[in-house]
Design a protein around this motif. Structure first.
Motif, PDB file in Angstrom:
ATOM      1  N   GLY A  55       0.857  -1.330  -0.089  1.00 50.77           N
ATOM      2  CA  GLY A  55      -0.092   0.227  -0.013  1.00 50.77           C
ATOM      3  C   GLY A  55       0.776   1.098   0.198  1.00 50.77           C
ATOM      4  N   SER A  56       1.941   1.200   0.941  1.00 47.30           N
ATOM      5  CA  SER A  56       2.741   2.461   0.782  1.00 47.30           C
ATOM      6  C   SER A  56       3.538   2.754  -0.343  1.00 47.30           C
ATOM      7  CB  SER A  56       3.702   2.212   1.909  1.00 47.30           C
ATOM      8  OG  SER A  56       4.780   1.267   1.620  1.00 47.30           O
ATOM      9  N   ASN A  57       4.034   1.554  -1.126  1.00 43.22           N
ATOM     10  CA  ASN A  57       4.629   1.653  -2.368  1.00 43.22           C
ATOM     11  C   ASN A  57       3.788   2.377  -3.343  1.00 43.22           C
ATOM     12  OD1 ASN A  57       6.139  -1.809  -1.986  1.00 43.22           O
ATOM     13  ND2 ASN A  57       6.987   0.521  -1.658  1.00 43.22           N
ATOM     14  N   VAL A  58       2.409   1.944  -3.295  1.00 40.02           N
ATOM     15  CA  VAL A  58       1.383   2.441  -4.467  1.00 40.02           C
ATOM     16  C   VAL A  58       1.418   3.978  -4.057  1.00 40.02           C
ATOM     17  CG1 VAL A  58      -1.091   2.469  -5.106  1.00 40.02           C
ATOM     18  CG2 VAL A  58       0.134   0.129  -4.794  1.00 40.02           C
ATOM     19  N   GLY A  59       1.122   4.176  -2.885  1.00 43.97           N
ATOM     20  CA  GLY A  59       0.688   5.526  -2.469  1.00 43.97           C
ATOM     21  C   GLY A  59       2.144   6.592  -2.942  1.00 43.97           C
ATOM     22  N   PHE A  60       3.285   6.178  -2.795  1.00 42.45           N
ATOM     23  CA  PHE A  60       4.458   6.973  -2.908  1.00 42.45           C
ATOM     24  C   PHE A  60       4.639   6.950  -4.379  1.00 42.45           C
ATOM     25  CE2 PHE A  60       6.036   6.227   1.470  1.00 42.45           C
ATOM     26  CZ  PHE A  60       5.806   7.518   1.600  1.00 42.45           C
ATOM     27  N   ILE A  61       4.328   5.895  -5.330  1.00 39.24           N
ATOM     28  CA  ILE A  61       4.365   5.950  -6.756  1.00 39.24           C
ATOM     29  C   ILE A  61       3.399   6.979  -7.326  1.00 39.24           C
ATOM     30  CG2 ILE A  61       3.866   4.632  -8.916  1.00 39.24           C
ATOM     31  CD1 ILE A  61       4.806   2.233  -7.491  1.00 39.24           C
ATOM     32  N   VAL A  62       2.419   6.915  -6.774  1.00 35.68           N
ATOM     33  CA  VAL A  62       1.164   8.188  -6.999  1.00 35.68           C
ATOM     34  C   VAL A  62       1.777   9.410  -7.091  1.00 35.68           C
ATOM     35  CG1 VAL A  62      -1.127   9.021  -7.067  1.00 35.68           C
ATOM     36  CG2 VAL A  62      -0.801   6.474  -6.966  1.00 35.68           C
ATOM     37  N   TYR A  63       2.045   9.691  -5.717  1.00 38.47           N
ATOM     38  CA  TYR A  63       2.770  11.080  -5.459  1.00 38.47           C
ATOM     39  C   TYR A  63       4.020  11.462  -6.281  1.00 38.47           C
ATOM     40  CZ  TYR A  63       4.335  15.038  -2.507  1.00 38.47           C
ATOM     41  OH  TYR A  63       4.763  16.202  -2.009  1.00 38.47           O
ATOM     42  N   GLY A  64       5.010  10.633  -6.464  1.00 41.01           N
ATOM     43  CA  GLY A  64       5.860  10.735  -7.448  1.00 41.01           C
ATOM     44  C   GLY A  64       5.819  11.013  -8.868  1.00 41.01           C
ATOM     45  N   LEU A  65       4.593  10.328  -9.261  1.00 43.89           N
ATOM     46  CA  LEU A  65       4.046  10.893 -10.605  1.00 43.89           C
ATOM     47  C   LEU A  65       3.427  12.233 -10.670  1.00 43.89           C
ATOM     48  CD1 LEU A  65       2.673   7.380 -11.624  1.00 43.89           C
ATOM     49  CD2 LEU A  65       4.831   8.411 -12.613  1.00 43.89           C
ATOM     50  N   VAL A  66       2.618  12.506  -9.738  1.00 36.31           N
ATOM     51  CA  VAL A  66       2.051  13.932 -10.012  1.00 36.31           C
ATOM     52  C   VAL A  66       3.213  14.917  -9.718  1.00 36.31           C
ATOM     53  CG1 VAL A  66       0.410  15.322  -8.536  1.00 36.31           C
ATOM     54  CG2 VAL A  66      -0.195  12.783  -9.026  1.00 36.31           C
ATOM     55  N   HIS A  67       3.865  14.789  -8.398  1.00 28.36           N
ATOM     56  CA  HIS A  67       5.037  15.911  -8.309  1.00 28.36           C
ATOM     57  C   HIS A  67       6.066  15.150  -8.548  1.00 28.36           C
ATOM     58  CE1 HIS A  67       2.430  18.610  -5.788  1.00 28.36           C
ATOM     59  NE2 HIS A  67       1.907  17.340  -5.367  1.00 28.36           N
TER      60      HIS A  67
END
Length: 239
Positions: A55-67
């Protein structure tokens, strides 16, 4: 910079994020990912810990793609499949051990990647009475005898498990091959790793051992009952 200015800047960024759906998704993803990392610090069992990591991997991937933070995306993109593979592997491990409680022969099949295979000739001794128990064994092929306890093993049966878990770790019987046999074995360090990764595995193994002990007790009780009946017959004849 004064604390009031920092608060104002933070509120401004928060307001902008709330006004933009994409930014809002990134903010929520980062918050959830951070929360999962914090929760994982208090989790002791491996399967929930791996799911939290996913879950944390998915969350950080989404954040890293947006910012755009390509280092963050690359790091968690590598960790995500690793964590998914490990959690799937451990879930399968639990299911297969659970299935083995109804059919112990399955145990040697799925544990094979963790075990060492060795071929023994007929008459060869696998371990001696009183020897230290440092391995757990499964008979894959052939026939093995435990002469001191009067037990013959068929393919698919586990043996040497009582001493493996006993406090003294001393073999209560020797094990000798009646025919040419293929024997699988697992050492203590590998077994401990499997239990640490999946405590349910250890519980299921304990259940299998408890079932084996129960069968041994029933066999001894039946033998004692037969012996008592024999003595009673002899006493009646003598009188």
């Amino acid at each position: 910079m004064p604390a009031a200015d920092l608060t104002a800047i933070a509120l401004q960024h928060l307001t902008q994020a709330l006004a933009d759906p994409v930014q809002l998704v990134a903010l929520v993803s980062a918050a959830v990912a951070g929360a999962l990392v914090i929760v994982s610090a208090f989790v002791r069992t491996m399967i929930p810990l791996r799911w939290l990591a996913v879950g944390s991997n998915v969350g950080f991937i989404v954040y890293g793609l947006v910012h755009p933070s390509w280092l963050m995306v690359a790091l968690h993109a590598v960790l995500l499949p690793v964590n998914l593979f490990r959690v799937v592997q451990m879930v399968r491990l639990s299911r297969r051990v659970a299935a083995a409680t109804t059919d112990p022969r399955q145990l040697a099949v799925w544990m094979r990647p963790y075990m060492r295979s060795r071929r023994y000739a007929a008459g060869r001794v696998i371990f001696e009475l009183g020897q230290r128990a440092d391995r757990l064994y499964f008979l894959a092929e052939g026939e093995v005898e435990l002469p001191e306890v009067g037990r013959r093993l068929q393919p698919g049966q586990m043996f040497g498990e009582i001493a493996f878990f006993a406090p003294g770790r001393q073999r209560s019987s020797s094990a000798r091959c009646l025919t040419a046999a293929t024997v699988l074995s697992i050492d203590e360090a590998t077994f401990r790793q499997l239990v640490y990764q999946n405590p349910e595995f250890g519980l299921e193994i304990v259940g299998l051992i408890a079932g084996r002990l129960s069968q041994d007790v029933q066999r001894l009780q039946a033998a004692e009952t037969g012996a008592a009946a024999g003595r009673a017959v002899l006493e009646n004849k003598s009188t």
